[in-house]
Write a protein that holds these residues in place. Structure first.
Motif, short mmCIF file in Angstrom:
data_model
loop_
_atom_site.label_atom_id
_atom_site.label_comp_id
_atom_site.label_asym_id
_atom_site.label_seq_id
_atom_site.Cartn_x
_atom_site.Cartn_y
_atom_site.Cartn_z
N UNK A 1 -7.06 4.22 -0.01
CA UNK A 1 -7.59 2.99 -0.31
C UNK A 1 -6.35 2.03 -0.24
N UNK A 2 -6.59 0.55 0.09
CA UNK A 2 -5.69 -0.39 0.07
C UNK A 2 -6.14 -1.31 -1.08
N UNK A 3 -5.24 -2.08 -1.89
CA UNK A 3 -5.65 -2.73 -2.79
C UNK A 3 -6.31 -4.11 -2.42
N UNK A 4 -6.01 -4.48 -1.24
CA UNK A 4 -6.42 -5.63 -0.61
C UNK A 4 -6.70 -5.53 0.86
N UNK B 1 3.47 12.49 5.37
CA UNK B 1 2.70 13.16 6.69
C UNK B 1 1.55 12.68 7.17
N UNK B 2 0.61 11.88 6.42
CA UNK B 2 -0.53 11.17 6.75
C UNK B 2 -0.12 9.91 7.83
N UNK B 3 0.76 9.16 7.38
CA UNK B 3 1.35 7.98 8.31
C UNK B 3 1.92 8.60 9.48
N UNK B 4 2.61 9.73 9.47
CA UNK B 4 3.43 10.13 10.78
C UNK B 4 2.26 10.56 11.43
N UNK B 5 1.21 11.23 11.12
CA UNK B 5 -0.34 11.69 11.87
C UNK B 5 -0.83 10.48 12.33
N UNK C 1 0.89 -1.13 -0.04
CA UNK C 1 0.01 0.13 0.04
C UNK C 1 0.92 1.22 0.05
N UNK C 2 0.38 2.21 -0.62
CA UNK C 2 1.30 3.40 -0.62
C UNK C 2 0.50 4.46 0.33
N UNK C 3 0.98 5.08 1.26
CA UNK C 3 0.57 6.15 2.05
C UNK C 3 1.63 7.45 1.83
N UNK D 1 7.11 13.04 1.02
CA UNK D 1 7.34 11.88 0.28
C UNK D 1 6.27 10.77 0.25
N UNK D 2 6.26 9.95 -0.28
CA UNK D 2 5.31 8.77 -0.27
C UNK D 2 6.09 7.49 0.51
N UNK D 3 5.20 6.85 1.15
CA UNK D 3 5.74 5.65 1.64
C UNK D 3 5.25 4.36 1.05
N UNK D 4 6.22 3.46 0.90
CA UNK D 4 5.59 2.18 0.20
C UNK D 4 5.51 1.35 1.36
N UNK D 5 4.36 0.75 1.80
CA UNK D 5 4.41 -0.23 2.87
C UNK D 5 4.34 -1.53 2.30
#
Length: 372
Positions: free
Chosen positions: A185-188, A132-136, A127-129, A211-215
């Protein structure tokens, strides 16, 4: 093996990675940073076996090599330098020589091959987030996670990825925070429990990042990749408690109040509360909120009155002031709403304003029995 790098640039990266290293390690090699040089790219890694973090740095070099350098010694040295280029040269006598404008310093290094390899994730979901959203999401939830070794699942943050949004939950059985985003959204569908240490590291690095984070994640590990940094950690094993069942749905008594005013008042009054229960009493009647605390053992007592907007029956309810202060302090809204049903049922705290579109925060706090 030889490379040249800016002192401040190197220090900044190493201080972030240094957060992974424990004060006391079972394996001596884990007290080191792994330097893996391939021409002008230096990959520095740190690990405590559970969590491994690495960053790619640009350096001036045309050589290759892999060594483990003592982390504390190197960090302590770098902190004392003003900004300047530093030259690292690996000598024959198992030392790496560091040259600055003013002098030379030799550090004994270990063989890089002894350093544990990071886990390779087999067949991960992803999933890509936004950073700053992930940090929050991390900072809004992590404070509510528990410290009980007997219940390890509650000592982390529960990530729940669904096709209609992402949810992050943390609880220690006294308080619970659910942070959700409907704009991502997550793809699964997937669920996993992240330990606290890697989350604190991520929170520190990602705050304010664009930046964007790839999880990427599977059943046992998760991997976060962003900019030139990568963090891999082992997940907490176990099933997360059914948090939805704990959140009371019918809450007819609704109190809306200015957050800062409420927070300051609880902070002041709680100084006079009992030192073991930290209990503050909220007494609500009409448009008046009365906040009081008493420590009978020492005859200490405090009471404040605030105006609020309230719909519902007059009621009295007790809370642990530390939990209320933590929750109110972690919100950024101007106004908050506290929803309650009965004095022995959990209260629900939500921000009234200041949220991004698609962002939702629900905080639940268990009451303390009042001794009338």
């Amino acid at each position: 093996m030889k490379f040249i790098v800016s002192s401040n640039y190197l220090l900044k990266q190493l201080q972030i990675l240094g957060g992974v290293i424990n004060n006391s390690n079972t394996l001596p090699i884990l007290d080191n940073f792994l330097f893996d040089l391939k021409n002008d790219e230096l990959t520095v890694s740190a690990s405590d076996l559970e969590t491994t973090m690495s960053a790619k740095l640009k350096v001036e070099s045309d050589s290759e090599g892999k060594i483990a350098v003592p982390a504390k010694l190197l960090l302590d040295t770098l902190k004392t330098f003003p900004e300047q280029p530093l030259t690292f040269v690996v000598e024959d006598n198992n030392t790496i020589e560091l040259s600055s404008n003013h002098g030379k310093y030799a550090l004994a290094y270990a063989d890089g091959e002894e350093f544990p390899n990071p886990v390779e994730l087999e067949d991960p979901s992803s999933t890509i987030v936004e950073a700053d959203i992930l940090a929050s999401a991390i900072s809004k939830t992590i404070f509510a996670s528990g410290n009980d070794d007997l219940r390890p699942v509650m000592s982390g943050v529960f990530f729940q990825f669904k096709e209609d949004g992402l949810t992050f939950v943390a609880t220690d059985a006294h308080k619970l925070v659910k942070y959700s985003r409907e704009d991502i959204k997550a793809n699964q569908d997937a669920e996993f429990i992240m330990p606290k240490k890697p989350l604190n590291l991520l929170k520190g690095i990602l705050a304010g990042s664009e930046s964007e984070v790839l999880i990427e994640y599977n059943d046992s590990n998760a991997k976060f990749t962003f900019d030139e940094t990568q963090l891999i950690c082992r997940l907490i094993d176990g099933k997360y408690p059914n948090y939805e069942a704990v959140i009371p749905k019918e809450n007819p008594n609704k109190l809306t109040i200015e957050r800062n005013q409420f927070l300051s008042s609880v902070r002041r009054v709680s100084i006079f509360s009992n030192k073991t229960t930290h209990q503050v009493r909220l007494k609500i009647a009409g448009a008046e909120l009365n906040i009081s605390a008493e420590d009978v053992d020492y005859s200490n007592k405090a009471e404040e009155r605030l105006t609020c907007s309230y719909q519902g029956d007059d009621m009295q309810i007790g809370f642990n002031s530390r939990f209320l202060i933590e929750m109110l302090g972690n919100l950024t809204a101007d106004e908050v709403m506290l929803e309650m049903s009965l004095p022995n049922r959990a209260g629900i705290l939500t921000p009234v304003d200041g949220l991004d579109p698609g962002e939702k925060i629900t905080m639940l706090v268990m009451p303390v029995m009042l001794n009338n």
